[in-house]
Design a protein around this motif. Sequence first.
Motif, PDB file in Angstrom:
ATOM      1  N   GLY A   1       3.392  -3.057  -4.391  1.00 40.55           N
ATOM      2  CA  GLY A   1       1.789  -3.355  -4.688  1.00 40.55           C
ATOM      3  C   GLY A   1       1.541  -3.872  -6.018  1.00 40.55           C
ATOM      4  N   TRP A   2       2.418  -4.470  -6.863  1.00 41.56           N
ATOM      5  CA  TRP A   2       1.765  -4.757  -8.334  1.00 41.56           C
ATOM      6  C   TRP A   2       1.459  -6.078  -8.275  1.00 41.56           C
ATOM      7  CZ3 TRP A   2       7.059  -2.799 -10.919  1.00 41.56           C
ATOM      8  CH2 TRP A   2       6.991  -1.321 -10.875  1.00 41.56           C
TER       9      TRP A   2
ATOM     10  N   PRO B   1     -12.679  -4.833   1.294  1.00 40.35           N
ATOM     11  CA  PRO B   1     -12.310  -3.827   0.199  1.00 40.35           C
ATOM     12  C   PRO B   1     -11.528  -2.555   0.817  1.00 40.35           C
ATOM     13  CG  PRO B   1     -14.756  -3.759   0.975  1.00 40.35           C
ATOM     14  CD  PRO B   1     -14.000  -5.117   1.413  1.00 40.35           C
ATOM     15  N   ASP B   2     -10.661  -1.901   0.036  1.00 38.08           N
ATOM     16  CA  ASP B   2     -10.454  -0.560   0.412  1.00 38.08           C
ATOM     17  C   ASP B   2     -10.345   0.238  -1.113  1.00 38.08           C
ATOM     18  OD1 ASP B   2      -9.008   1.928   0.970  1.00 38.08           O
ATOM     19  OD2 ASP B   2      -7.437   0.836   1.765  1.00 38.08           O
ATOM     20  N   LEU B   3     -11.497   1.103  -1.203  1.00 39.23           N
ATOM     21  CA  LEU B   3     -11.822   1.795  -2.427  1.00 39.23           C
ATOM     22  C   LEU B   3     -10.705   2.805  -2.656  1.00 39.23           C
ATOM     23  CD1 LEU B   3     -15.653   2.264  -1.854  1.00 39.23           C
ATOM     24  CD2 LEU B   3     -14.307   0.672  -3.293  1.00 39.23           C
ATOM     25  N   ASN B   4      -9.887   3.054  -1.695  1.00 39.19           N
ATOM     26  CA  ASN B   4      -8.758   4.135  -2.043  1.00 39.19           C
ATOM     27  C   ASN B   4      -7.642   3.551  -2.076  1.00 39.19           C
ATOM     28  OD1 ASN B   4     -10.841   6.499  -1.809  1.00 39.19           O
ATOM     29  ND2 ASN B   4     -10.637   6.225   0.391  1.00 39.19           N
ATOM     30  N   TRP B   5      -7.398   2.342  -2.115  1.00 37.73           N
ATOM     31  CA  TRP B   5      -6.040   1.598  -2.237  1.00 37.73           C
ATOM     32  C   TRP B   5      -5.419   1.808  -3.457  1.00 37.73           C
ATOM     33  CZ3 TRP B   5      -2.724  -2.123  -4.473  1.00 37.73           C
ATOM     34  CH2 TRP B   5      -2.054  -2.516  -3.882  1.00 37.73           C
ATOM     35  N   VAL B   6      -4.019   2.131  -3.381  1.00 34.92           N
ATOM     36  CA  VAL B   6      -3.329   2.353  -4.472  1.00 34.92           C
ATOM     37  C   VAL B   6      -1.980   1.684  -4.115  1.00 34.92           C
ATOM     38  CG1 VAL B   6      -4.400   4.146  -5.865  1.00 34.92           C
ATOM     39  CG2 VAL B   6      -2.760   4.684  -4.031  1.00 34.92           C
ATOM     40  N   PRO B   7      -1.300   1.211  -5.311  1.00 28.88           N
ATOM     41  CA  PRO B   7       0.309   0.561  -4.930  1.00 28.88           C
ATOM     42  C   PRO B   7       1.160   1.598  -4.448  1.00 28.88           C
ATOM     43  CG  PRO B   7      -0.696  -0.081  -7.087  1.00 28.88           C
ATOM     44  CD  PRO B   7      -1.530   0.873  -6.694  1.00 28.88           C
ATOM     45  N   PHE B   8       2.130   1.082  -3.894  1.00 28.04           N
ATOM     46  CA  PHE B   8       3.279   1.911  -3.458  1.00 28.04           C
ATOM     47  C   PHE B   8       3.956   2.568  -4.551  1.00 28.04           C
ATOM     48  CE2 PHE B   8       7.933   2.039  -1.897  1.00 28.04           C
ATOM     49  CZ  PHE B   8       7.736   3.040  -1.367  1.00 28.04           C
ATOM     50  N   VAL B   9       4.299   1.786  -5.397  1.00 29.98           N
ATOM     51  CA  VAL B   9       5.200   2.260  -6.547  1.00 29.98           C
ATOM     52  C   VAL B   9       4.468   2.806  -7.915  1.00 29.98           C
ATOM     53  CG1 VAL B   9       7.245   1.605  -7.976  1.00 29.98           C
ATOM     54  CG2 VAL B   9       7.207   1.176  -5.612  1.00 29.98           C
ATOM     55  N   ILE B  10       4.625   3.714  -8.517  1.00 30.43           N
ATOM     56  CA  ILE B  10       4.296   3.935  -9.888  1.00 30.43           C
ATOM     57  C   ILE B  10       5.189   3.182 -10.875  1.00 30.43           C
ATOM     58  CG2 ILE B  10       3.817   5.860 -11.604  1.00 30.43           C
ATOM     59  CD1 ILE B  10       3.139   7.810  -9.365  1.00 30.43           C
TER      60      ILE B  10
ATOM     61  N   ALA C   1       0.968  -1.266   0.103  1.00 30.41           N
ATOM     62  CA  ALA C   1      -0.089  -0.137  -0.191  1.00 30.41           C
ATOM     63  C   ALA C   1       0.718   1.099  -0.177  1.00 30.41           C
ATOM     64  CB  ALA C   1      -0.980   0.078   1.231  1.00 30.41           C
ATOM     65  N   ARG C   2       0.189   2.351  -0.755  1.00 28.89           N
ATOM     66  CA  ARG C   2       1.096   3.741  -0.571  1.00 28.89           C
ATOM     67  C   ARG C   2       0.932   4.185   0.435  1.00 28.89           C
ATOM     68  NH1 ARG C   2       0.233   7.374  -5.724  1.00 28.89           N
ATOM     69  NH2 ARG C   2       0.554   5.537  -6.738  1.00 28.89           N
ATOM     70  N   VAL C   3      -0.386   3.953   1.204  1.00 31.51           N
ATOM     71  CA  VAL C   3      -0.490   4.819   2.539  1.00 31.51           C
ATOM     72  C   VAL C   3      -1.101   3.546   3.671  1.00 31.51           C
ATOM     73  CG1 VAL C   3      -2.230   6.269   3.779  1.00 31.51           C
ATOM     74  CG2 VAL C   3      -1.483   6.773   1.244  1.00 31.51           C
ATOM     75  N   GLY C   4      -0.368   3.669   4.821  1.00 37.15           N
ATOM     76  CA  GLY C   4      -0.735   2.789   5.746  1.00 37.15           C
ATOM     77  C   GLY C   4      -0.004   1.375   5.758  1.00 37.15           C
ATOM     78  N   SER C   5       0.944   1.264   5.123  1.00 38.04           N
ATOM     79  CA  SER C   5       1.588  -0.038   4.884  1.00 38.04           C
ATOM     80  C   SER C   5       2.275  -0.449   6.079  1.00 38.04           C
ATOM     81  CB  SER C   5       2.368  -0.041   3.673  1.00 38.04           C
ATOM     82  OG  SER C   5       3.765   0.607   3.932  1.00 38.04           O
ATOM     83  N   ASN C   6       2.589  -1.652   6.226  1.00 37.01           N
ATOM     84  CA  ASN C   6       3.471  -2.171   7.236  1.00 37.01           C
ATOM     85  C   ASN C   6       4.853  -2.547   6.882  1.00 37.01           C
ATOM     86  OD1 ASN C   6       2.691  -4.650   6.104  1.00 37.01           O
ATOM     87  ND2 ASN C   6       1.863  -5.437   7.983  1.00 37.01           N
ATOM     88  N   ARG C   7       5.232  -2.145   5.665  1.00 32.94           N
ATOM     89  CA  ARG C   7       6.532  -2.406   5.102  1.00 32.94           C
ATOM     90  C   ARG C   7       7.662  -1.949   6.072  1.00 32.94           C
ATOM     91  NH1 ARG C   7       4.138  -0.236   0.842  1.00 32.94           N
ATOM     92  NH2 ARG C   7       5.077   2.089   1.405  1.00 32.94           N
ATOM     93  N   THR C   8       8.631  -2.905   6.207  1.00 32.00           N
ATOM     94  CA  THR C   8       9.870  -2.366   6.905  1.00 32.00           C
ATOM     95  C   THR C   8      10.638  -1.613   6.089  1.00 32.00           C
ATOM     96  OG1 THR C   8      11.413  -4.244   6.087  1.00 32.00           O
ATOM     97  CG2 THR C   8       9.968  -4.619   8.095  1.00 32.00           C
ATOM     98  N   PRO C   9      11.639  -0.892   6.600  1.00 31.32           N
ATOM     99  CA  PRO C   9      12.533  -0.071   5.774  1.00 31.32           C
ATOM    100  C   PRO C   9      13.162  -0.724   4.501  1.00 31.32           C
ATOM    101  CG  PRO C   9      12.672   0.553   8.061  1.00 31.32           C
ATOM    102  CD  PRO C   9      11.961  -0.404   8.073  1.00 31.32           C
ATOM    103  N   HIS C  10      13.569  -1.947   4.962  1.00 36.99           N
ATOM    104  CA  HIS C  10      14.373  -2.966   4.193  1.00 36.99           C
ATOM    105  C   HIS C  10      13.611  -3.080   2.795  1.00 36.99           C
ATOM    106  CE1 HIS C  10      17.306  -5.759   2.227  1.00 36.99           C
ATOM    107  NE2 HIS C  10      16.317  -6.743   2.506  1.00 36.99           N
TER     108      HIS C  10
ATOM    109  N   ALA D   1      -8.305  -6.049  -7.383  1.00 35.62           N
ATOM    110  CA  ALA D   1      -8.932  -6.881  -6.224  1.00 35.62           C
ATOM    111  C   ALA D   1      -9.175  -6.334  -5.012  1.00 35.62           C
ATOM    112  CB  ALA D   1      -7.811  -8.135  -6.000  1.00 35.62           C
ATOM    113  N   ILE D   2      -8.410  -5.427  -4.634  1.00 38.46           N
ATOM    114  CA  ILE D   2      -8.767  -4.944  -3.296  1.00 38.46           C
ATOM    115  C   ILE D   2      -9.844  -3.760  -3.229  1.00 38.46           C
ATOM    116  CG2 ILE D   2      -7.651  -3.110  -1.545  1.00 38.46           C
ATOM    117  CD1 ILE D   2      -4.850  -4.637  -2.135  1.00 38.46           C
ATOM    118  N   LYS D   3      -9.931  -3.018  -4.609  1.00 33.12           N
ATOM    119  CA  LYS D   3     -11.223  -2.372  -4.436  1.00 33.12           C
ATOM    120  C   LYS D   3     -12.446  -3.137  -4.563  1.00 33.12           C
ATOM    121  CE  LYS D   3      -8.474   1.533  -6.392  1.00 33.12           C
ATOM    122  NZ  LYS D   3      -8.088   2.331  -7.548  1.00 33.12           N
TER     123      LYS D   3
END
Length: 444
Positions: free
Chosen positions: A417-418, A331-340, A240-249, A317-319
Amino acid sequence: MKRSDYLKPILLLAFFVVALTACRKEDWWDYGGKPGHGSHPDSENAMVLFWNERLETVLSTPMRPPDRGRVFAMVEIAVHDALNNIKPRYKRFALNAQNGSASKDAAVASAAYHAIIGLDLTRGFPVQDWYDSVMALIPEGAAKQKGIALGQKAAEAIIANRANDGYTEVISSSPNPPDGTEPGEYRQTNAVPFRMIPNWGTVLRPWVLQSNYQFRPAGPYAVTSREYAIDFNEVKKKGARVGSNRTPHEEKLAQFWADNRISVLWNQFARKAIANRKMDAWETARYFAVLHTALADGFNTALESKYHFYYWRPETAIKEAANDGNPKTEPDLNWVPFVIETVQPTPPGNWVSPPIPEYPSSYAMAGGVATEVIKQLLGTDRITIDMTSDLLPGVTIRYNSLSQAARDNSLAKIYAGWYFRKAVLDGEDMGRKIASYVVKNGFK
């Protein structure tokens, strides 16, 4: 051996360092192209490496990844065929015109140059200057002229060989097949309602594989399955671009491996893998020909599989999770991937997710192909490589094994997020199978 025979490669290398400084710099001494590196002048592979890097420079400009893979393979095959018509050590691909008295350096330079020119790939780069500069260092005489002629024949042969390979039948974009309506079916993720290169995998002739579906993977999870829900919830949080739980690595990996110039990225990796190895011109030319032919077959297979399964992206799928029939997805209607994936300079804007069906991952396929080719040709998984990325300047990642590089590349697509996990793991495995087949059956 005469003293002048030792001086030739020394002068050749010195000139490249001085005269070609306008090119992106690589130290020739790092290539193992040192005078006297082998017991015979044939051990000199500097010309092969020089044109490999020049080709990489030319192909670093924007183009579709499968197009880039196709022409990368063609030029490297031309170089391979030129050398193996001087001394037939490996199976030739397109040319059978032996000339044992031709200059190997002239043949390599001529093959690469005429392939680049013949495929109209110059793209404003000083290809003519590169060619004239290296040719000026090769002593005049019959061997040089024979090498030039042989290299041109090799370039013309591979261009003729692929002239009717289906490339002219490729549809760049089409509204068909239409957007899916059922859970799991692909929907376009960017503003343009078109499918990108929807028939590539069905019209492109294989290179070494028997068919483009020979290594088609088993398929994605059913959207109602428990396994799908696990993958869904992983990418929903990690990608997720917003609200992810990615680690810095994980965030670093997502950005580091997001370069869609796939053939360029793995060509750089492959060149680093042989930087300190004793390989002559023939071995080096075969190495790059196998690598890029396997990648080209990989693109064909991935695209055939993508449109065969026609599976939706995480972004869709998420939307649309409220309607997927799986109680473990929300669902999360506002979800977009982290990387463009691709920034468009003009409307309709950005391609966020890659604008093509999801399963299997072509990015992961490429990592599987490249690392398996390198592993099989060099005979080891344990290679230390320092990788950099144009998308994350100033960051270097050290890999001590090929398998770890392939896996990081695969998992990075989840963090971007792809892709779902199954798409990247199956894509990587598919790539390894393609690589093994090409190593065993091509350029033997």
